[in-house]
Design a protein around this motif. Structure first.
Motif, PDB file in Angstrom:
ATOM      1  N   PRO A   1       0.844  -1.196   0.000  1.00 18.64           N
ATOM      2  CA  PRO A   1       0.000   0.000   0.000  1.00 18.64           C
ATOM      3  C   PRO A   1       0.877   1.243   0.000  1.00 18.64           C
ATOM      4  CG  PRO A   1      -0.533  -1.459   1.841  1.00 18.64           C
ATOM      5  CD  PRO A   1       0.676  -2.010   1.163  1.00 18.64           C
ATOM      6  N   VAL A   2       0.337   2.345  -0.473  1.00 18.56           N
ATOM      7  CA  VAL A   2       1.098   3.588  -0.575  1.00 18.56           C
ATOM      8  C   VAL A   2       1.647   4.023   0.773  1.00 18.56           C
ATOM      9  CG1 VAL A   2       0.891   6.045  -1.133  1.00 18.56           C
ATOM     10  CG2 VAL A   2      -0.139   4.345  -2.618  1.00 18.56           C
ATOM     11  N   SER A   3       0.956   3.740   1.857  1.00 16.99           N
ATOM     12  CA  SER A   3       1.388   4.227   3.167  1.00 16.99           C
ATOM     13  C   SER A   3       2.517   3.401   3.789  1.00 16.99           C
ATOM     14  CB  SER A   3       0.198   4.241   4.130  1.00 16.99           C
ATOM     15  OG  SER A   3      -0.280   2.928   4.299  1.00 16.99           O
ATOM     16  N   VAL A   4       2.958   2.353   3.137  1.00 17.86           N
ATOM     17  CA  VAL A   4       4.010   1.487   3.668  1.00 17.86           C
ATOM     18  C   VAL A   4       5.348   1.886   3.055  1.00 17.86           C
ATOM     19  CG1 VAL A   4       4.818  -0.894   3.774  1.00 17.86           C
ATOM     20  CG2 VAL A   4       2.405  -0.383   4.051  1.00 17.86           C
ATOM     21  N   LYS A   5       6.401   1.767   3.811  1.00 22.82           N
ATOM     22  CA  LYS A   5       7.743   2.084   3.319  1.00 22.82           C
ATOM     23  C   LYS A   5       8.146   1.085   2.238  1.00 22.82           C
ATOM     24  CE  LYS A   5       8.600   5.156   6.559  1.00 22.82           C
ATOM     25  NZ  LYS A   5       8.159   6.456   6.347  1.00 22.82           N
TER      26      LYS A   5
ATOM     27  N   LEU B   1      13.073   6.086   6.614  1.00 23.59           N
ATOM     28  CA  LEU B   1      12.764   6.845   5.408  1.00 23.59           C
ATOM     29  C   LEU B   1      11.499   7.654   5.684  1.00 23.59           C
ATOM     30  CD1 LEU B   1      13.665   7.354   2.473  1.00 23.59           C
ATOM     31  CD2 LEU B   1      12.053   5.583   1.791  1.00 23.59           C
ATOM     32  N   PRO B   2      11.636   8.972   5.892  1.00 26.62           N
ATOM     33  CA  PRO B   2      10.477   9.770   6.303  1.00 26.62           C
ATOM     34  C   PRO B   2       9.631  10.257   5.117  1.00 26.62           C
ATOM     35  CG  PRO B   2      12.418  11.139   6.286  1.00 26.62           C
ATOM     36  CD  PRO B   2      12.858   9.739   5.889  1.00 26.62           C
ATOM     37  N   HIS B   3       9.497   9.446   4.098  1.00 22.94           N
ATOM     38  CA  HIS B   3       8.763   9.836   2.901  1.00 22.94           C
ATOM     39  C   HIS B   3       7.763   8.742   2.558  1.00 22.94           C
ATOM     40  CE1 HIS B   3      11.987  12.785   2.233  1.00 22.94           C
ATOM     41  NE2 HIS B   3      12.821  11.793   2.488  1.00 22.94           N
ATOM     42  N   THR B   4       6.667   9.133   1.930  1.00 25.84           N
ATOM     43  CA  THR B   4       5.729   8.154   1.391  1.00 25.84           C
ATOM     44  C   THR B   4       6.040   8.008  -0.084  1.00 25.84           C
ATOM     45  OG1 THR B   4       4.046   8.780   2.990  1.00 25.84           O
ATOM     46  CG2 THR B   4       3.296   7.602   1.028  1.00 25.84           C
ATOM     47  N   ILE B   5       6.440   6.828  -0.497  1.00 23.38           N
ATOM     48  CA  ILE B   5       6.836   6.559  -1.875  1.00 23.38           C
ATOM     49  C   ILE B   5       5.610   6.078  -2.653  1.00 23.38           C
ATOM     50  CG2 ILE B   5       8.369   5.208  -3.362  1.00 23.38           C
ATOM     51  CD1 ILE B   5       9.793   7.200  -1.400  1.00 23.38           C
ATOM     52  N   VAL B   6       5.360   6.697  -3.821  1.00 26.03           N
ATOM     53  CA  VAL B   6       4.213   6.307  -4.640  1.00 26.03           C
ATOM     54  C   VAL B   6       4.626   5.595  -5.919  1.00 26.03           C
ATOM     55  CG1 VAL B   6       2.705   8.083  -3.687  1.00 26.03           C
ATOM     56  CG2 VAL B   6       4.074   8.592  -5.723  1.00 26.03           C
ATOM     57  N   SER B   7       5.906   5.723  -6.308  1.00 21.13           N
ATOM     58  CA  SER B   7       6.383   5.055  -7.520  1.00 21.13           C
ATOM     59  C   SER B   7       7.890   4.886  -7.434  1.00 21.13           C
ATOM     60  CB  SER B   7       6.022   5.899  -8.748  1.00 21.13           C
ATOM     61  OG  SER B   7       6.463   5.282  -9.922  1.00 21.13           O
ATOM     62  N   ILE B   8       8.382   3.783  -8.016  1.00 24.65           N
ATOM     63  CA  ILE B   8       9.826   3.513  -8.028  1.00 24.65           C
ATOM     64  C   ILE B   8      10.236   3.140  -9.437  1.00 24.65           C
ATOM     65  CG2 ILE B   8      11.585   1.884  -7.249  1.00 24.65           C
ATOM     66  CD1 ILE B   8      10.748   2.232  -4.574  1.00 24.65           C
ATOM     67  N   ALA B   9      11.399   3.633  -9.862  1.00 25.80           N
ATOM     68  CA  ALA B   9      12.000   3.243 -11.143  1.00 25.80           C
ATOM     69  C   ALA B   9      13.391   2.714 -10.853  1.00 25.80           C
ATOM     70  CB  ALA B   9      12.071   4.436 -12.093  1.00 25.80           C
TER      71      ALA B   9
END
Length: 182
Positions: free
Chosen positions: A8-12, A40-48
């Motif tokens: 889910p978006v809210s998970v690291k 990691l104090p960010h919410t990640i929504v996409s990774i490349a």
């Protein structure tokens, strides 16, 4: 072998790969287990994922990058080491082991997506595409005058709204949104 990772978006984000150049943000040479990235104090929504580097798009519309920077694909300038051996920068001096924000010309942009290739990277906003890294003629500007682009540069030839971007060693593919009027 197929591997699917979903979260889910809210998970690291989690890392899974055999990593030889710290592109996954850890300084070990082989990583075979799933491990969360600590603190990691960010919410990640996409990774490349590129061959040697990683780009992560955050929910705030900015990009984090880490890994090996041998082709200048991380999007920022590295500080020179204090005591380079014989005036040369060693290969390992060009590794960013933890996520670092790409700023420069993207500082005030809201990024919608990221793409990573072997020697270069790209991102897009609602109306622009930005590229950086080693230019094999595929970054959207002249290879002879710009063989290397260290920080993101806007591709001015693209003037339509962008849906998606893919990048490889010699190709930048951009998908546009065409609006039909009657």
């Amino acid at each position: 072998m197929r591997v699917w990772l979903e979260w889910p978006v809210s998970v690291k984000p989690i890392n899974l790969a055999i990593d030889t150049d710290s592109s996954l943000g850890r300084s070990v040479h082989s990583q075979l287990a799933l491990l969360p990235m600590p603190d990691l104090p960010h919410t990640i929504v996409s990774i490349a994922l590129g061959q040697d580097h990683t780009l992560a798009l955050t929910s705030g519309g900015y990009i984090l990058s880490w890994g090996h920077n041998r082709f200048f694909q991380l999007g920022y300038v590295f500080d020179q080491p204090e005591n380079p051996i014989h005036g040369r920068i060693k290969d390992e001096d060009q590794v960013q082991v933890s996520p670092r924000r790409i700023v420069g010309p993207l500082k005030k942009e809201w990024v919608r997506g990221v793409a990573a290739g072997r020697m270069s990277s790209a991102c897009w906003t609602a109306e622009s595409v930005w590229t950086w890294g080693t230019n094999a003629g595929h970054l959207g500007y002249d290879k002879a005058s710009n063989p290397v682009q260290v920080v993101p540069r806007k591709v001015t030839a693209i003037t339509q709204p962008v849906i998606d971007v893919a990048i490889s060693v010699r190709l930048l593919r951009v998908s546009f949104c065409h609006v039909l009027t009657t």
